[in-house]
Design a protein around this motif. Structure first.
Motif, PDB file in Angstrom:
ATOM      1  N   MET A 171       0.826  -1.202   0.000  1.00 19.90           N
ATOM      2  CA  MET A 171       0.000   0.000   0.000  1.00 19.90           C
ATOM      3  C   MET A 171       0.865   1.259   0.000  1.00 19.90           C
ATOM      4  O   MET A 171       0.526   2.280  -0.613  1.00 19.90           O
ATOM      5  CB  MET A 171      -0.882  -0.029   1.252  1.00 19.90           C
ATOM      6  N   ARG A 172       2.000   1.203   0.686  1.00 16.39           N
ATOM      7  CA  ARG A 172       2.849   2.380   0.855  1.00 16.39           C
ATOM      8  C   ARG A 172       3.435   2.847  -0.483  1.00 16.39           C
ATOM      9  O   ARG A 172       3.374   4.031  -0.831  1.00 16.39           O
ATOM     10  CB  ARG A 172       3.992   2.064   1.829  1.00 16.39           C
ATOM     11  N   GLY A 173       4.002   1.900  -1.225  1.00 22.87           N
ATOM     12  CA  GLY A 173       4.610   2.245  -2.501  1.00 22.87           C
ATOM     13  C   GLY A 173       3.582   2.744  -3.500  1.00 22.87           C
ATOM     14  O   GLY A 173       3.828   3.704  -4.263  1.00 22.87           O
ATOM     15  N   ALA A 174       2.421   2.107  -3.496  1.00 23.27           N
ATOM     16  CA  ALA A 174       1.368   2.498  -4.438  1.00 23.27           C
ATOM     17  C   ALA A 174       0.909   3.925  -4.151  1.00 23.27           C
ATOM     18  O   ALA A 174       0.746   4.737  -5.070  1.00 23.27           O
ATOM     19  CB  ALA A 174       0.198   1.517  -4.341  1.00 23.27           C
ATOM     20  N   ILE A 175       0.722   4.239  -2.879  1.00 22.24           N
ATOM     21  CA  ILE A 175       0.286   5.588  -2.487  1.00 22.24           C
ATOM     22  C   ILE A 175       1.328   6.621  -2.908  1.00 22.24           C
ATOM     23  O   ILE A 175       0.995   7.687  -3.452  1.00 22.24           O
ATOM     24  CB  ILE A 175       0.050   5.641  -0.954  1.00 22.24           C
ATOM     25  N   ASN A 176       2.587   6.317  -2.681  1.00 15.74           N
ATOM     26  CA  ASN A 176       3.632   7.295  -3.026  1.00 15.74           C
ATOM     27  C   ASN A 176       3.723   7.509  -4.535  1.00 15.74           C
ATOM     28  O   ASN A 176       3.815   8.636  -5.013  1.00 15.74           O
ATOM     29  CB  ASN A 176       4.982   6.858  -2.471  1.00 15.74           C
ATOM     30  N   ALA A 177       3.674   6.416  -5.280  1.00 13.55           N
ATOM     31  CA  ALA A 177       3.820   6.522  -6.738  1.00 13.55           C
ATOM     32  C   ALA A 177       2.673   7.326  -7.348  1.00 13.55           C
ATOM     33  O   ALA A 177       2.901   8.182  -8.213  1.00 13.55           O
ATOM     34  CB  ALA A 177       3.885   5.117  -7.355  1.00 13.55           C
ATOM     35  N   ILE A 178       1.474   7.065  -6.897  1.00  9.66           N
ATOM     36  CA  ILE A 178       0.324   7.771  -7.481  1.00  9.66           C
ATOM     37  C   ILE A 178       0.400   9.262  -7.204  1.00  9.66           C
ATOM     38  O   ILE A 178       0.088  10.094  -8.062  1.00  9.66           O
ATOM     39  CB  ILE A 178      -1.005   7.170  -6.973  1.00  9.66           C
ATOM     40  N   GLN A 179       0.841   9.604  -5.991  1.00  8.56           N
ATOM     41  CA  GLN A 179       0.903  11.037  -5.653  1.00  8.56           C
ATOM     42  C   GLN A 179       1.930  11.803  -6.482  1.00  8.56           C
ATOM     43  O   GLN A 179       1.845  13.023  -6.604  1.00  8.56           O
ATOM     44  CB  GLN A 179       1.219  11.209  -4.163  1.00  8.56           C
ATOM     45  N   GLN A 180       2.879  11.087  -7.052  1.00  3.54           N
ATOM     46  CA  GLN A 180       3.913  11.739  -7.850  1.00  3.54           C
ATOM     47  C   GLN A 180       3.467  12.022  -9.283  1.00  3.54           C
ATOM     48  O   GLN A 180       4.210  12.626 -10.059  1.00  3.54           O
ATOM     49  CB  GLN A 180       5.186  10.883  -7.869  1.00  3.54           C
TER      50      GLN A 180
END
Lengths: 314, 314
Positions: free
Chosen positions: A54-63
């Motif tokens: 969940m952490r990586g997905a959240i960070n990638a989308i926000q970028q």
């Protein structure tokens, strides 16, 4: 490739924090006695959708840029990252296209649907899945997010270790399982910038020891067999995470299947929590080579808890 | 019998607190949606020795006189209370004599030994076990502590619910499984003194519904069969806990075996924690009669997590 900076790591932490659980850290007197080390288990099995992904997905989308966000994201995965990208996209109000092999278990498809992901089925070969994802990219303009070989995903995955180090800044060691390499690379960046001389050691099954061999030879190696109970660790490293791993991970310890199952059982019985077989690999590594961990404070990232209870290895 | 006073309940809480974990409270969006209620799970599976029984044992031992403490304590149990009394006695520096049937599983004997309990074996009939415990009492002067029908044990068990109510004082309902009656009686006392109009509903298997029938008739009833997967709930009420239950527990809901197993599986899959079948009985009751819990804030005592992983019901 340059190792991401402290600022990049900190920024990812600040971006991810509002969207994830700061998961609890468990300890066990008995497991400490058994290992001779002081173990701190970071319980990402309690993370949203049941895994650190969940952490990586959240960070990638926000970028993504606003126009990219409008078009959505796409990935191919039959595992935790499919659910993670679906839920992360939903949390941020964008569309996630998930390519899944048509023979994926219905329970996994249902989980993706429950999190709002749009499934497109493909043949189960990696080629067919990649082709289908490329097709969706072309049609919709959605941005492809790789489950582990994407720098924003890597930075996101590292935030679990940052939370752990914020609680225990004096860890001597951090350990995580090595699959596609996103978690161990992110964990190593966390150790570099948030630790105090904190060493990072990965754990990997003998049956899928591509990362061990990659570190030995200095070149990304591939698995010839992936006959391991640790089904999250059958993938291989990539060009974004391998340079980080090569520079910052001091060692990868390989473990036998029976050691993974025994360590998994210990975690279930002693910590009273449900973890995936992949989670048990670092503890198995510690119990296999205890002299490396003796009297040290060791953080372990328990990566996830999505297990098929009808198909347990014990 | 008089219902214990607020002061008695408070004193027990203060006595027990330093020796037990204030266990975490878990929630699940999905389980809330499924039940139509807002559920707060008090995770006593994370308690020392893996169950709430540690609380009652700690409280009972502290109420002994110095000369009684010198002589030690004795109980007969093949389950969690044997481990609880052993560990509680060890924590307080006294001797625990545990009568166990000679055919008890070795793993349970090992756990008692690991916690420092002194095992005496007996035949497995309740008569033989009582006789052996009486023999030890006579020989050693050790004080017999009943696992559930002892007022100090009851007061100790209630401290889990007090911790939960301290966090969520506005619970509409508290629910716990009903076995020997110590937990539900203690929970009811906690609700009376620490709750705000907090109702208490017990859960019990149809296959061991002695408490349900006791409440119906007003007299302690006994099980004729105990063919339930909820192995912690096969015992019956006693003269100390039944008056409390009769006065303070509004209802006992009975559940089928398949409902227990399904609720247990939901807890494992959704909360990612290991709980005993007995723990799942209150959730099974809520899912069986959801109209009674609709839109209410409901606390559930998850009683313990000592499960034989080689012998799961799913």
């Amino acid at each position: 490739m340059k190792i991401p900076s402290r600022i990049a790591v900190e920024n990812a932490f600040n971006r991810v924090q509002p969207y994830v659980h700061n998961t609890p850290v468990f300890t066990s007197r008995l497991l400490n006695e058994l290992s001779g080390a002081q173990l701190f288990f970071k319980c990402e099995n309690f993370q949203k959708m049941g895994a650190f992904k969940m952490r990586g997905a959240i960070n990638a989308i926000q970028q993504l840029t606003p126009s990219q966000k409008k078009a959505g994201v796409v990935t191919h995965s039959s595992g935790n990252f499919a659910q993670a990208l679906s839920l992360a996209a939903k949390s941020l109000g964008i569309t996630a296209y998930i390519v899944m092999p048509s023979n994926a278990p219905q329970v996994k498809k249902d989980a993706v649907i429950a999190y709002g992901g749009k499934i497109t089925e493909s043949l189960s070969t990696i080629k067919a899945r990649e082709a289908k994802a490329a097709e969706i990219e072309a049609e919709t303009g959605a941005v492809f997010i790789h489950p582990s070989n994407n720098i924003d995903v890597i930075l996101g995955q590292g935030t679990a270790a940052i939370e752990l180090l914020n609680l225990h800044p004096d860890l001597d060691l951090l350990s995580a399982p090595v699959g596609g390499g996103g978690l161990i690379a992110g964990t190593a960046l966390a150790a570099k910038y948030y630790g105090t001389a904190c060493e990072v050691i990965g754990g990997e099954p003998f049956e899928a020891d591509d990362a061990y061999r990659s570190l030995q030879t200095g070149k990304i190696a591939y698995n010839t067999t992936t006959n391991t109970v640790a089904d999250g660790l059958r993938t291989h490293l990539g060009n974004y995470n391998f340079p980080i791993i090569k520079e910052l991970v001091s060692e990868i310890i390989r473990v036998e299947e029976q050691e993974i199952i025994a360590a998994m059982r210990l975690i279930w019985e002693r910590l009273k929590i449900i973890v995936e077989p992949s989670c048990a690999v670092p503890l198995a590594a510690i119990l296999r080579e205890p002299e490396k961990f003796k009297n040290k404070k060791v953080g372990i990232i328990l990566s996830g808890g999505n297990v098929d209870l009808s198909n347990l290895p014990f």
